[in-house]
Enzyme design. Structure first.
Site, mmCIF file in Angstrom:
data_model
loop_
_atom_site.group_PDB
_atom_site.id
_atom_site.type_symbol
_atom_site.label_atom_id
_atom_site.label_comp_id
_atom_site.label_asym_id
_atom_site.label_seq_id
_atom_site.Cartn_x
_atom_site.Cartn_y
_atom_site.Cartn_z
ATOM 1 N N LEU A 177 0.010 7.491 -24.466
ATOM 2 C CA LEU A 177 -0.171 8.748 -23.688
ATOM 3 C C LEU A 177 0.328 8.832 -22.123
ATOM 4 C CD1 LEU A 177 -1.077 11.848 -23.254
ATOM 5 C CD2 LEU A 177 -3.193 11.139 -22.788
ATOM 6 N N GLY B 79 1.558 5.605 -20.775
ATOM 7 C CA GLY B 79 2.664 5.158 -20.541
ATOM 8 C C GLY B 79 4.138 5.941 -20.849
ATOM 9 N N TYR C 111 -17.333 0.485 -24.939
ATOM 10 C CA TYR C 111 -16.168 0.932 -24.143
ATOM 11 C C TYR C 111 -16.519 0.796 -22.444
ATOM 12 C CZ TYR C 111 -12.230 3.933 -22.393
ATOM 13 O OH TYR C 111 -10.931 4.110 -21.854
HETATM 14 P P1 NAP Z 1 -3.157 5.367 -25.825
HETATM 15 O O1 NAP Z 1 -2.265 6.698 -25.842
HETATM 16 O O2 NAP Z 1 -3.967 5.008 -26.853
HETATM 17 O O3 NAP Z 1 -2.230 4.116 -25.696
HETATM 18 C C1 NAP Z 1 -2.730 2.891 -25.961
HETATM 19 C C2 NAP Z 1 -1.606 1.858 -25.812
HETATM 20 O O4 NAP Z 1 -2.190 0.464 -25.596
HETATM 21 C C3 NAP Z 1 -0.554 1.921 -26.483
HETATM 22 O O5 NAP Z 1 0.649 1.795 -25.865
HETATM 23 C C4 NAP Z 1 -0.692 0.695 -27.463
HETATM 24 O O6 NAP Z 1 0.102 -0.014 -27.873
HETATM 25 C C5 NAP Z 1 -1.424 -0.360 -26.279
HETATM 26 N N1 NAP Z 1 -2.078 -1.264 -26.946
HETATM 27 C C6 NAP Z 1 -3.401 -1.179 -27.827
HETATM 28 N N2 NAP Z 1 -3.742 -2.297 -28.239
HETATM 29 C C7 NAP Z 1 -2.623 -3.246 -27.875
HETATM 30 C C8 NAP Z 1 -2.625 -4.688 -27.998
HETATM 31 N N3 NAP Z 1 -3.451 -5.391 -28.669
HETATM 32 N N4 NAP Z 1 -1.452 -5.318 -27.438
HETATM 33 C C9 NAP Z 1 -0.559 -4.397 -26.656
HETATM 34 N N5 NAP Z 1 -0.727 -3.143 -26.402
HETATM 35 C C10 NAP Z 1 -1.924 -2.682 -26.804
HETATM 36 O O7 NAP Z 1 -3.921 5.219 -24.666
HETATM 37 P P2 NAP Z 1 -3.919 6.315 -23.327
HETATM 38 O O8 NAP Z 1 -4.607 7.605 -23.513
HETATM 39 O O9 NAP Z 1 -2.355 6.365 -22.869
HETATM 40 O O10 NAP Z 1 -4.686 5.359 -22.148
HETATM 41 C C11 NAP Z 1 -4.276 4.666 -21.142
HETATM 42 C C12 NAP Z 1 -5.249 4.168 -20.292
HETATM 43 O O11 NAP Z 1 -5.959 5.225 -19.700
HETATM 44 C C13 NAP Z 1 -6.304 3.358 -21.187
HETATM 45 O O12 NAP Z 1 -6.534 2.077 -20.151
HETATM 46 C C14 NAP Z 1 -7.538 4.187 -21.067
HETATM 47 O O13 NAP Z 1 -8.695 3.619 -21.186
HETATM 48 C C15 NAP Z 1 -7.330 4.950 -19.794
HETATM 49 N N6 NAP Z 1 -7.972 6.277 -19.980
HETATM 50 C C16 NAP Z 1 -7.502 7.452 -21.123
HETATM 51 C C17 NAP Z 1 -8.075 8.546 -20.943
HETATM 52 C C18 NAP Z 1 -7.706 9.537 -22.067
HETATM 53 O O14 NAP Z 1 -8.379 10.609 -22.153
HETATM 54 N N7 NAP Z 1 -6.641 9.233 -22.986
HETATM 55 C C19 NAP Z 1 -9.258 8.853 -20.228
HETATM 56 C C20 NAP Z 1 -9.380 7.773 -19.030
HETATM 57 C C21 NAP Z 1 -8.866 6.625 -19.134
HETATM 58 P P3 NAP Z 1 1.027 0.603 -29.350
HETATM 59 O O15 NAP Z 1 1.508 1.940 -29.140
HETATM 60 O O16 NAP Z 1 1.926 -0.491 -29.737
HETATM 61 O O17 NAP Z 1 -0.296 0.625 -30.328
#
Ligand code: NAP
Ligand code: GDP
Length: 311
Positions: free
Chosen positions: A11, A13, A133
């Protein structure tokens, strides 16, 4: 400057990708798990040695909403501890100049005073629903701080609130509330069934549109020079109830009259109100996308990309 975005396909990225042309001095690499499994230390080191990034924005994580946090605690703990350990160590070993890692406002203490600020992160246990988490993420902050103190590394953390936008994970059970409810409302309308919202609808949350967060993370990378973590959130005044979010989503689908709450499901933490005054003192003229506009764009994106989106 070579800038590596771990979690580049997620999301946040994808939101950085969407604004990347505004930063011509960065040569971005958007990493996915198929490019390199960051849970594997030797592959991660090999990848870092070959790319030699100057800057790293570390987003990769095992991420999910309340019910994923409740049901997959071992994954949330082990995968995140491992990924974070590997990424920070490889940043250190390959001389990365600055690493900005992502925490979350949902990792703050459960029993606390409000609003929550950056200094309160370790003041008490997190809510039991997401403790696995939360402790993994808290260690990422300690790990970054330890590198700063022992080696003078420029490793810092940002603390975003709940995020939503295009390219989210719309999984019915594991996703965060906004993408899960967008998907549920879409199906409910198609099938003429009730739009089921889990819990009571009373909990309060702050939400940031993914592209706003992308801009703020780039600002943190380029301009933020302090050592301590910084909350990246909308103001306390913009906190909304889950019920209001569900109504906003139902409104987008024109399906307001068939919404029901399933109170067999947990509400999670009642609120996590975060204080964004540190951000505002440094970047006071930042303009956040309104919930109305962000929600419209997110629902539109989901409908247009239904076949291929994560769900
Ligand atoms: P997301 O959409 O679930 O994306 C997760 C990303 O991590 C994907 O690019 C995934 O790659 C990659 N990933 C997962 N496991 C991996 C591994 N073993 N090796 C390499 N890459 C891996 O997450 P997001 O929502 O963008 O979150 C980004 C950051 O913000 C995270 O650190 C999260 O904890 C933090 N955050 C999120 C929220 C929220 O509401 N979403 C709120 C606060 C903080 P693939 O696509 O190849 O699986
Ligand atoms: P949190 O902010 O870390 O707790 O995570 P979420 O984004 O998963 O939001 C959880 C809140 O939304 C809780 O109060 C849930 O009861 C409520 N909610 C209502 N329906 C859903 C749903 O379908 N999925 C999720 N994840 N949460 C829901």
């Amino acid at each position: 400057m070579k800038t590596l975005i771990t979690g580049g396909t997620g999301l946040v990225g994808q939101a950085i990708q969407s604004i990347s042309t505004q930063y011509p001095n960065h040569n971005f690499t958007f990493l996915s798990s198929s490019d390199c499994d960051l849970t594997d230390f030797s592959k991660t080191l090999e990848y870092f040695k070959s790319l030699q990034p100057d800057y790293v924005i570390h987003l990769a994580a095992c991420v999910g909403g309340l019910y994923k946090n409740i049901n997959y605690k071992v994954d949330m703990l082990e995968k995140n501890l491992t990924i974070n350990y590997n990424v920070l160590k490889c940043c250190h070993l390959t001389g990365v100049k600055k690493c900005v890692s992502c925490l979350s406002t949902c990792i703050f203490p459960d029993k606390t005073t409000y609003p929550i600020n950056e200094n309160m992160l370790h003041d008490g246990p997190p809510h039991t629903s997401n403790d696995a988490y939360a402790y993994a993420k808290r260690m990422l902050e300690i790990h970054s701080k330890s590198y700063r103190e022992q080696y003078g590394s420029n490793f810092i953390c940002v603390i975003p609130t709940n995020i939503y936008g295009p390219h989210d994970n719309f999984h019915l059970n594991d996703a965060h509330v906004i993408p899960a409810l967008i998907h549920k409302c879409y199906l409910a309308k198609q099938e003429g069934k009730p739009f089921i919202v889990r819990g009571t609808g009373s909990p309060l949350r702050q939400f940031i549109y993914s592209e706003d967060l992308a801009k703020l993370i780039m600002w943190t990378l380029e301009k933020y020079e302090e050592n301590d973590s910084i909350i990246l959130s909308v103001s306390e005044k913009d906190e909304v109830s889950i019920g209001k979010i569900a109504e906003l989503i139902a409104g987008e689908f024109d399906y307001l009259d068939n919404m029901k709450y399933d109170t067999n499901y947990s509400d999670g933490q009642y609120k996590k109100t975060a204080d964004n005054s540190k951000l505002m003192s440094l970047f006071g003229d930042f303009e956040f996308t309104s919930m109305d506009e962000g929600m419209k764009k997110s629902v539109r994106w989901f409908i247009d990309n239904y076949e291929k989106c994560r769900k």
